[in-house]
Design a protein around this motif. Structure first.
Motif, PDB file in Angstrom:
ATOM      1  N   LEU A   1       0.876  -1.171   0.000  1.00 46.20           N
ATOM      2  CA  LEU A   1       0.000   0.000   0.000  1.00 46.20           C
ATOM      3  C   LEU A   1       0.910   1.216   0.000  1.00 46.20           C
ATOM      4  N   VAL A   2       0.795   2.045  -1.036  1.00 47.10           N
ATOM      5  CA  VAL A   2       1.798   3.077  -1.316  1.00 47.10           C
ATOM      6  C   VAL A   2       1.133   4.441  -1.448  1.00 47.10           C
TER       7      VAL A   2
ATOM      8  N   THR B   1      -6.566 -11.459   1.242  1.00 46.03           N
ATOM      9  CA  THR B   1      -5.362 -10.931   1.892  1.00 46.03           C
ATOM     10  C   THR B   1      -5.399  -9.414   2.009  1.00 46.03           C
ATOM     11  N   LEU B   2      -5.852  -8.742   0.940  1.00 47.40           N
ATOM     12  CA  LEU B   2      -5.765  -7.284   0.885  1.00 47.40           C
ATOM     13  C   LEU B   2      -6.967  -6.565   1.485  1.00 47.40           C
ATOM     14  N   THR B   3      -8.120  -7.211   1.551  1.00 46.23           N
ATOM     15  CA  THR B   3      -9.311  -6.541   2.081  1.00 46.23           C
ATOM     16  C   THR B   3      -9.105  -6.015   3.500  1.00 46.23           C
ATOM     17  N   PRO B   4      -8.563  -6.800   4.437  1.00 45.36           N
ATOM     18  CA  PRO B   4      -8.326  -6.250   5.774  1.00 45.36           C
ATOM     19  C   PRO B   4      -7.358  -5.069   5.777  1.00 45.36           C
ATOM     20  N   VAL B   5      -6.398  -5.093   4.880  1.00 46.39           N
ATOM     21  CA  VAL B   5      -5.441  -3.987   4.784  1.00 46.39           C
ATOM     22  C   VAL B   5      -6.144  -2.717   4.330  1.00 46.39           C
ATOM     23  N   MET B   6      -7.011  -2.835   3.315  1.00 40.94           N
ATOM     24  CA  MET B   6      -7.740  -1.666   2.819  1.00 40.94           C
ATOM     25  C   MET B   6      -8.720  -1.133   3.863  1.00 40.94           C
ATOM     26  N   GLU B   7      -9.277  -2.036   4.667  1.00 38.18           N
ATOM     27  CA  GLU B   7     -10.228  -1.607   5.693  1.00 38.18           C
ATOM     28  C   GLU B   7      -9.549  -0.845   6.823  1.00 38.18           C
TER      29      GLU B   7
END
Length: 322
Positions: A22-23, A53-59
């Protein structure tokens, strides 16, 4: 929304592992991680795993910030179509509709390009090519990749696959490439794999003592060649001199093709430093017409090797910004 409040997801799809990050627009990687590329029965199942994998990061993105889109770098990535086409190092064969699947799954715009082109974009935005409109990025790793930027734009060709400089022929009838079966390509000599082959050939044709003889031939890798070279081993040093000669001759051709401001070298092979750079520069300059000589900077990338693929992929999102 102002760009300072936007984030991009950069994804680098490799044959074994997929790296993501995430940049922000400055090239700071806020979060990063990886997951296995292998082991999924279908490409759709792999995209599902990526989403999970990425959904929790985006949340977890902090208030006031939003994810603008997803950029993807991949082998045989077609920028125009958003597809991976016949990538030899991926388990899924044929044509994969990457951006359509990713956009549908994530609900975000997605862009894709060849992994070496992604590195060139990242270098232009965050690295040694900042402010340059004409440069060539050469990635020297297991293979030899390239990204060509002219007049501020990537050269993509009519089908999206332009710029495969590593597979151009520099020694007609020369060393056969282990995968493509082409004879005498740049990659056959200047990749990490090619360096090991050169070292083995020199050992076989010389009786000279060498630290490299302490290893069984099947144990020899590019790191061992480098380690021996920095200890002053003559055969290991000659391996890099010869590699630099081939690379320099190839770069001279590339210079006379697009007249870049700089050629930027990137990848694990450049850890050899001046062992590689000095013969490369020498043989590049001696094979140029006078109008091109002493004009082109030959420099190493400023991007961290571990992060370059993520940054390059994320840069696709900012490139697509309206």
């Amino acid at each position: 929304m102002e760009i300072s409040h936007e984030l991009a997801i950069g994804i680098d799809i490799g044959g074994t592992n997929t790296k993501w990050g995430l940049v922000n627009h400055r090239g700071d990687i806020i979060r990063k991680g990886d997951l296995k590329t292998e082991g999924y029965p279908t490409f759709e199942a792999y995209i599902d795993a990526l989403y999970n994998t990425l959904t929790p990061v985006m949340e977890e993105v902090e208030d006031g910030k939003t994810v603008k889109g997803i950029g993807i770098g991949a082998p045989n990535g077609n920028y125009y179509k958003g597809t991976i086409e016949y990538a030899p190092n991926l388990q899924w064969k044929g044509v994969l509709d990457v951006t359509d699947l990713v956009s549908e799954k994530f609900g975000l715009p997605a862009s894709l390009t060849n992994d070496a082109n992604a590195a060139a974009i990242g270098e232009m935005m965050y690295g040694a090519a900042r402010g340059m409109k004409d440069f060539i990025m050469i990635t020297l790793g297991t293979g030899v990749g390239s990204g060509i930027v002219a007049n501020g734009h990537l050269i993509l060709g009519h089908d999206g696959f332009a710029g495969e400089l590593g597979h151009t022929i520099i020694r007609p009838g020369g060393r056969k490439h282990w995968a493509t079966k082409l004879d005498g390509s740049v990659e056959a000599y200047c990749s990490a794999t090619g360096i090991v082959i050169t070292a083995k050939e020199l050992l076989a044709t010389s009786t000279q003592e060498s630290l490299l003889r302490n290893y069984a031939l099947d144990e020899l890798d590019s790191k061992k060649v480098f380690d021996c070279a920095i200890q002053g081993d003559a055969i290991a040093a000659e391996t890099y001199r010869f590699t630099g000669q081939i690379l320099g001759e190839a770069l001279a051709n590339f210079v006379m093709f697009s007249s870049p401001e700089a050629i930027i070298l990137f990848g694990g092979v450049i850890k050899a430093g001046n062992l590689l750079l000095n013969p490369t520069r020498e043989h590049m300059e001696k094979n140029l017409l006078p109008i091109f000589q002493n004009k082109v900077k030959l420099i190493f990338s400023e991007l961290r090797e571990a992060d370059a693929a993520i940054l390059g992929a994320s840069a696709l999102v900012w490139e697509q910004r309206d």
